[in-house]
Scaffold this motif. Structure first.
Motif, mmCIF file in Angstrom:
data_model
loop_
_atom_site.group_PDB
_atom_site.id
_atom_site.type_symbol
_atom_site.label_atom_id
_atom_site.label_comp_id
_atom_site.label_asym_id
_atom_site.label_seq_id
_atom_site.Cartn_x
_atom_site.Cartn_y
_atom_site.Cartn_z
ATOM 1 N N LEU A 14 0.808 -1.219 0.000
ATOM 2 C CA LEU A 14 0.000 0.000 0.000
ATOM 3 C C LEU A 14 0.837 1.264 0.000
ATOM 4 N N VAL A 15 2.093 1.180 0.386
ATOM 5 C CA VAL A 15 2.918 2.366 0.588
ATOM 6 C C VAL A 15 3.730 2.678 -0.666
ATOM 7 N N PHE A 16 3.643 3.910 -1.101
ATOM 8 C CA PHE A 16 4.425 4.408 -2.225
ATOM 9 C C PHE A 16 5.314 5.543 -1.742
ATOM 10 N N ARG A 17 6.356 5.840 -2.513
ATOM 11 C CA ARG A 17 7.172 7.017 -2.244
ATOM 12 C C ARG A 17 7.379 7.772 -3.556
ATOM 13 N N LEU A 18 7.290 9.072 -3.480
ATOM 14 C CA LEU A 18 7.506 9.928 -4.641
ATOM 15 C C LEU A 18 8.871 10.578 -4.484
ATOM 16 N N SER A 19 9.791 10.262 -5.396
ATOM 17 C CA SER A 19 11.151 10.786 -5.284
ATOM 18 C C SER A 19 11.213 12.213 -5.809
ATOM 19 N N LEU A 20 12.315 12.897 -5.479
ATOM 20 C CA LEU A 20 12.514 14.254 -5.985
ATOM 21 C C LEU A 20 12.594 14.281 -7.502
ATOM 22 N N ALA A 21 12.960 13.122 -8.098
ATOM 23 C CA ALA A 21 13.051 13.032 -9.555
ATOM 24 C C ALA A 21 11.701 12.758 -10.203
ATOM 25 N N GLY A 22 10.633 12.623 -9.382
ATOM 26 C CA GLY A 22 9.317 12.411 -9.947
ATOM 27 C C GLY A 22 8.951 10.962 -10.179
ATOM 28 N N ARG A 23 9.698 10.030 -9.580
ATOM 29 C CA ARG A 23 9.366 8.611 -9.704
ATOM 30 C C ARG A 23 8.410 8.224 -8.581
ATOM 31 N N LEU A 24 7.302 7.552 -8.929
ATOM 32 C CA LEU A 24 6.354 7.029 -7.946
ATOM 33 C C LEU A 24 6.686 5.558 -7.758
ATOM 34 N N ILE A 25 7.286 5.219 -6.611
ATOM 35 C CA ILE A 25 7.968 3.935 -6.432
ATOM 36 C C ILE A 25 7.283 3.109 -5.359
ATOM 37 N N SER A 26 7.169 1.819 -5.626
ATOM 38 C CA SER A 26 6.704 0.844 -4.632
ATOM 39 C C SER A 26 7.634 -0.357 -4.717
ATOM 40 N N GLY A 27 8.435 -0.554 -3.669
ATOM 41 C CA GLY A 27 9.412 -1.645 -3.719
ATOM 42 C C GLY A 27 10.434 -1.397 -4.808
ATOM 43 N N GLU A 28 10.539 -2.319 -5.766
ATOM 44 C CA GLU A 28 11.476 -2.183 -6.881
ATOM 45 C C GLU A 28 10.771 -1.745 -8.158
ATOM 46 N N THR A 29 9.502 -1.398 -8.080
ATOM 47 C CA THR A 29 8.745 -1.042 -9.272
ATOM 48 C C THR A 29 8.306 0.412 -9.223
ATOM 49 N N CYS A 30 8.112 0.980 -10.414
ATOM 50 C CA CYS A 30 7.638 2.353 -10.550
ATOM 51 C C CYS A 30 6.285 2.350 -11.245
ATOM 52 N N ALA A 31 5.443 3.282 -10.864
ATOM 53 C CA ALA A 31 4.160 3.455 -11.533
ATOM 54 C C ALA A 31 4.354 4.380 -12.724
ATOM 55 N N GLY A 32 3.786 3.987 -13.865
ATOM 56 C CA GLY A 32 3.922 4.793 -15.066
ATOM 57 C C GLY A 32 2.684 4.683 -15.939
ATOM 58 N N PHE A 33 2.479 5.697 -16.764
ATOM 59 C CA PHE A 33 1.335 5.684 -17.685
ATOM 60 C C PHE A 33 1.777 5.029 -18.994
ATOM 61 N N MET A 34 1.042 3.995 -19.404
ATOM 62 C CA MET A 34 1.334 3.278 -20.633
ATOM 63 C C MET A 34 0.371 3.766 -21.717
#
Length: 379
Positions: A333-353
């Motif tokens: 359930l927990v995500f982190r948003l990096s300063l570079a704009g990556r929305l990260i969960s574990g080793e995966t990133c959320a992205g629009f396909m």
């Protein structure tokens, strides 16, 4: 695991001696500290639990085995009641403790540690079969230096066929190890009446050693087969599965356990992983530089977090999750948003396909998806 097959297998069965020939020729001191083998279980299959106990009794020198301590973490399977009590009653050196509520693995281990009478505490999962000569090498490593946490090599027991499969390529002598396999290790090190994690052991003056001449077979399950009872309610939140699939099993943390480790031990690194007062030990920077210097070269530190927490769909109020849609215990359930704009969960990133007109999770970064996100604190 395949309990139908497990129930048909004998509790005493031969397994191949998987030690190196050099290990089979080694001799160990007779005067070694005796161990309390602590086995925590919750709704474990009875036959697999008893096979674990029987292997310890059969393959441990009697003078080195103080006791086998079974800690029942509030099981409700019927055969773990009176049938289990009847099965262990005639077994010498075997004791059964029961918790009055669901405690979770770490607290249940602590209950066992407090009740144990041996000089060395040795923890086993409830679905193991120890191999020939497994105990003296572990105790010998601890006897040489009482600050040592000694770890056996783990062979694999197939969860479907129960075939015992050796781990190949092992050496003979003990080797320093930065981590421990989940569930199976030898704990002699204590600090201020606490049992320490692997990183804590190194940072507080101890060492973790893998002992190749000690072999233990372990059943690796493909999922967690039980729930956590009222632990989430008592812990103040849901169970978070905070790791990926490792060696075919999922590792789960409660938020409190995960945050305690991060806040107490990981210094400025804790924001990548997201209590009590820190102990007087070395820093996590020392651990990274001294014990695992190759780690940051292979796995560079993640980008700095700008925000972290849950992602909620505004229209429905539902939380975004990653992981298995059919296995809620392995969802994150927990995500982190990096300063570079990556929305990260574990080793995966959320992205629009664009080709799917959908948001997907993929390995960071992915050229197939648009992965730059922004968070507006005002709206």
């Amino acid at each position: 695991m395949n309990m139908t097959l497990s129930d048909r297998l004998p509790l005493r069965r031969a397994v191949p001696d998987t030690r190196d020939l050099g290990c089979q020729r080694r001799h160990y001191p007779a005067a070694l500290p005796a161990a309390s083998v602590i086995i925590v279980f919750h709704n474990e299959g009875l036959s697999s639990l008893l096979r674990t106990v029987q292997s310890v009794l059969d393959r441990s020198p009697p003078h080195l085995l103080h006791e086998v301590l079974l800690v029942d973490d509030f099981s409700h399977f019927a055969d773990l009641g009176e049938p289990l009590e009847s099965a262990v009653a005639p077994l010498r050196r075997v004791r059964l403790l029961r918790s009055g509520r669901r405690e979770g693995l770490i607290r249940a281990k602590s209950l066992g540690a407090l009740a144990a009478g041996g000089e060395v505490l040795l923890f086993l999962d409830a679905h193991c079969e120890v191999n020939t000569g497994w105990l003296p090498p572990l105790l010998s490593a601890v006897a040489r230096d009482r600050r040592t946490v000694a770890v056996p090599l783990l062979d694999s027991i197939d969860s479907r066929s129960f075939q015992y499969r050796p781990l190949h390529g092992a050496t003979v002598g003990p080797q320093g190890s930065p981590l421990l396999p989940r569930g199976i290790f030898d704990w002699a090190l204590r600090y201020k009446e606490r049992v320490l994690t692997p990183a804590e052991a190194w940072m507080c003056g101890g060492a973790v050693q893998t002992v190749p001449c000690s072999r233990v077979g372990h059943v690796y399950r493909d999922r967690t087969p039980y729930d956590f009872g009222d632990l989430p309610a008592r812990a103040g939140g849901p169970i978070i599965s905070a790791a990926a699939n490792i060696s075919s099993f999922w590792v789960g943390f409660t938020p409190q356990n995960f945050l305690r480790v991060a806040h107490v031990w990981m210094d400025q690194h804790r924001e990548h992983f997201l209590t009590e007062e820190p102990l007087a030990c070395r820093s996590f920077d020392w651990y990274l530089a001294t014990v695992v210097p190759e780690l940051t070269a292979i796995y560079p530190p993640p980008p700095v977090n700008a925000f972290w927490g849950q992602v909620v769909h505004e229209a429905t109020g539902l939380c975004v999750v990653t992981g298995s849609p059919v296995e809620p215990l392995v969802q994150t359930l927990v995500f982190r948003l990096s300063l570079a704009g990556r929305l990260i969960s574990g080793e995966t990133c959320a992205g629009f396909m664009p080709s799917l007109d959908s948001v997907v999770a993929s390995i960071c970064p992915s050229e197939a998806a648009v992965m730059t996100w922004a968070y507006d604190e005002v709206s």
